[in-house]
Structure formats: C-alpha cells, structure tokens
Scaffold this motif. Structure first.
Motif, short mmCIF file in Angstrom:
data_model
loop_
_atom_site.label_atom_id
_atom_site.label_comp_id
_atom_site.label_asym_id
_atom_site.label_seq_id
_atom_site.Cartn_x
_atom_site.Cartn_y
_atom_site.Cartn_z
N LEU A 114 84.95 -21.57 -51.67
CA LEU A 114 84.98 -20.27 -51.00
C LEU A 114 84.30 -20.32 -49.64
CD1 LEU A 114 85.92 -17.35 -51.37
CD2 LEU A 114 83.78 -16.89 -52.57
N GLY A 115 83.39 -21.27 -49.46
CA GLY A 115 82.72 -21.42 -48.17
C GLY A 115 81.54 -20.49 -47.96
N VAL A 116 80.97 -19.96 -49.04
CA VAL A 116 79.84 -19.03 -48.90
C VAL A 116 78.49 -19.73 -48.98
CG1 VAL A 116 81.14 -17.03 -49.73
CG2 VAL A 116 79.85 -18.41 -51.36
N LEU A 117 78.46 -20.96 -49.49
CA LEU A 117 77.20 -21.71 -49.55
C LEU A 117 76.96 -22.34 -48.19
CD1 LEU A 117 74.89 -22.74 -51.36
CD2 LEU A 117 76.29 -24.76 -51.79
N ARG A 118 75.91 -21.92 -47.51
CA ARG A 118 75.66 -22.38 -46.14
C ARG A 118 74.74 -23.60 -46.07
NH1 ARG A 118 79.90 -20.38 -43.48
NH2 ARG A 118 79.82 -18.14 -43.28
N ALA A 119 73.67 -23.60 -46.86
CA ALA A 119 72.71 -24.71 -46.76
C ALA A 119 71.80 -24.74 -47.98
CB ALA A 119 71.86 -24.57 -45.50
N VAL A 120 71.25 -25.92 -48.23
CA VAL A 120 70.21 -26.12 -49.24
C VAL A 120 69.12 -26.94 -48.58
CG1 VAL A 120 69.64 -27.17 -51.46
CG2 VAL A 120 71.86 -26.03 -51.17
N LEU A 146 73.04 -18.41 -48.56
CA LEU A 146 74.32 -17.93 -49.07
C LEU A 146 74.82 -16.81 -48.17
CD1 LEU A 146 76.11 -18.26 -51.68
CD2 LEU A 146 74.77 -16.40 -52.64
N THR A 147 76.08 -16.88 -47.75
CA THR A 147 76.67 -15.84 -46.93
C THR A 147 77.74 -15.12 -47.76
OG1 THR A 147 76.27 -17.04 -44.89
CG2 THR A 147 77.96 -15.34 -44.81
N PRO A 148 77.57 -13.82 -48.00
CA PRO A 148 78.57 -13.10 -48.79
C PRO A 148 79.88 -12.95 -48.02
CG PRO A 148 76.95 -11.58 -47.91
CD PRO A 148 76.48 -12.96 -47.55
N THR A 149 80.95 -12.72 -48.77
CA THR A 149 82.25 -12.53 -48.12
C THR A 149 82.26 -11.25 -47.28
OG1 THR A 149 83.11 -11.47 -50.11
CG2 THR A 149 83.55 -13.84 -49.83
N TYR A 150 81.44 -10.29 -47.64
CA TYR A 150 81.24 -9.10 -46.81
C TYR A 150 79.90 -8.49 -47.18
CZ TYR A 150 82.88 -6.34 -50.82
OH TYR A 150 83.03 -5.78 -52.06
N THR A 151 79.30 -7.77 -46.24
CA THR A 151 78.01 -7.14 -46.47
C THR A 151 78.13 -6.18 -47.65
OG1 THR A 151 77.55 -7.29 -44.12
CG2 THR A 151 76.16 -5.80 -45.39
N GLY A 152 77.23 -6.28 -48.58
CA GLY A 152 77.26 -5.42 -49.75
C GLY A 152 78.11 -5.96 -50.88
N CYS A 153 78.54 -7.21 -50.78
CA CYS A 153 79.38 -7.82 -51.83
C CYS A 153 78.62 -7.77 -53.15
CB CYS A 153 79.70 -9.26 -51.45
SG CYS A 153 80.60 -10.15 -52.74
N VAL A 173 72.31 -14.87 -45.86
CA VAL A 173 72.39 -15.09 -44.42
C VAL A 173 73.68 -14.43 -43.93
CG1 VAL A 173 72.57 -16.86 -42.63
CG2 VAL A 173 71.18 -17.29 -44.66
N LEU A 174 73.54 -13.49 -42.98
CA LEU A 174 74.71 -12.75 -42.51
C LEU A 174 75.29 -13.26 -41.21
CD1 LEU A 174 73.52 -9.13 -43.38
CD2 LEU A 174 74.97 -10.68 -44.73
N SER A 175 74.59 -14.20 -40.56
CA SER A 175 75.10 -14.73 -39.29
C SER A 175 75.02 -16.25 -39.32
CB SER A 175 74.26 -14.18 -38.13
OG SER A 175 74.75 -14.66 -36.91
N PRO A 176 76.12 -16.92 -39.05
CA PRO A 176 77.42 -16.35 -38.70
C PRO A 176 78.08 -15.73 -39.92
CG PRO A 176 77.62 -18.73 -38.90
CD PRO A 176 76.15 -18.40 -39.08
N ALA A 177 78.85 -14.70 -39.66
CA ALA A 177 79.54 -13.98 -40.73
C ALA A 177 80.55 -14.89 -41.41
CB ALA A 177 80.23 -12.75 -40.17
#
Length: 180
Positions: free
Chosen positions: A31-37, A49-56, A83-87
C-alpha cells in the motif's frame, strides 16, 4: 543523510508485512503507507506511518498490528508515529499491490498523476474505450473481464478510498481504488 542499518531493514520488512485492515489482500508495504523504521536504542523502535487520508480509521488497527509483529520479534518498545508529509498518494501503491488488487477483484488506481491539486469535474460516468475520460487518463478496466466499458455507480464504496463501478460487458459490479 541517514543510512539504514541491516536491523532497520529487517524490522521494516516485518512491519511492512502487516496486512491492511480494510484491504487484507495488501500489506502495508504494498500500500505504500509504511514510511520508515528507526532503531532508537536497545530494544526500542520508531515507526513512521502515513495514512491514505487524514482521519483514516484504519491507522489505529495498523498501529496495533505493527506493534504486535515487532513485539513478537523481540522489540520491547515500539512507537508508531503518524507522518502526514509528504502526503500519501495512490502512486505509492507498488506494482505488486496493484496486481494483488486486480486479482482480488478491485480495479487498481490508474497510472501516475501530475503533482499538485487533483481536479474534480462533473461529467459522464462511463469510461468507454476510445472516449476521453474527464481527466484524460486511461479508462477504468473491469478486473473480472478486462473490458474498458465501465460506468461509475457511486463515488464511494465499502471504504472512502474506493468507488463502486459496473462493467457494461460482463455486468459485474466492482470496486475501483480511487486515484489520490
């Protein structure tokens, strides 16, 4: 620039193997939502972790599942940070994830988009091959029979990330993972 250690790569692979709670055919890596460990210290890990949209609503379940998997592999302290940025964008879905969606009966999002705001236009709901779609991208093809003769039934489906469409060739309804 920070370098990723072998331990961080292994922990990322483990965290990335967690299934998405709303689309259990996809991993968080697909899905590409895991940004870093990041290993913070002895037995302590930070996960971005970046959600697919804010409030997911799935973020809480993703967090719990990441914590469980990493605890099972000996990590004592796991901190999952949103993490919301980058979206997140549907461009972040891997090719493997797109294949899995198609095989599961969900039309994957169409190809890449230009950076910046997404234009929303009102117009025909049909995406017949050879006709221009409102946003000039390729048509949404049926994941069952491959026909490009499909129509939009509802802009929202089982989740806010998906639209409900119907194939006009095989007449089967299907979800389409919307482009963001």
């Amino acid at each position: 620039m920070t370098t990723t250690t072998a331990l961080e790569e292994e922990l990322r692979r483990l965290a990335g193997s967690v299934l998405d709670p709303e689309l259990p055919v996809l991993t968080l890596e697909d899905l590409g939502v895991l940004r870093a460990v990041h290993v913070r210290g002895e037995g302590a890990v930070d996960v971005e972790l970046t959600p697919t949209y804010t409030g997911c609503p799935a973020v809480e379940a993703m967090t719990t599942d990441i914590e469980r998997v990493l605890h099972e592999h000996g990590v004592r302290e796991v901190s999952v940070r949103t993490v919301l940025s980058p979206a997140w964008s549907t461009d972040d879905i891997s090719d493997e994830g797109r294949r899995k969606l198609r095989e599961f009966g969900i039309a994957p999002p169409r190809g890449g988009r230009e950076p910046g705001p997404v234009a929303v236009g009102l117009g025909p709901t049909r995406t017949l091959s050879g006709t221009a779609d409102q946003d000039a991208r390729e048509p949404v093809c049926c994941p069952h029979c491959g026909s490009s003769d499909t129509e939009l039934l509802s802009r929202f489906s089982s989740t806010a990330c998906k639209a409900l469409r119907r194939c006009l060739s095989c007449r089967e309804p299907f979800d389409h993972f919307k482009e963001l």
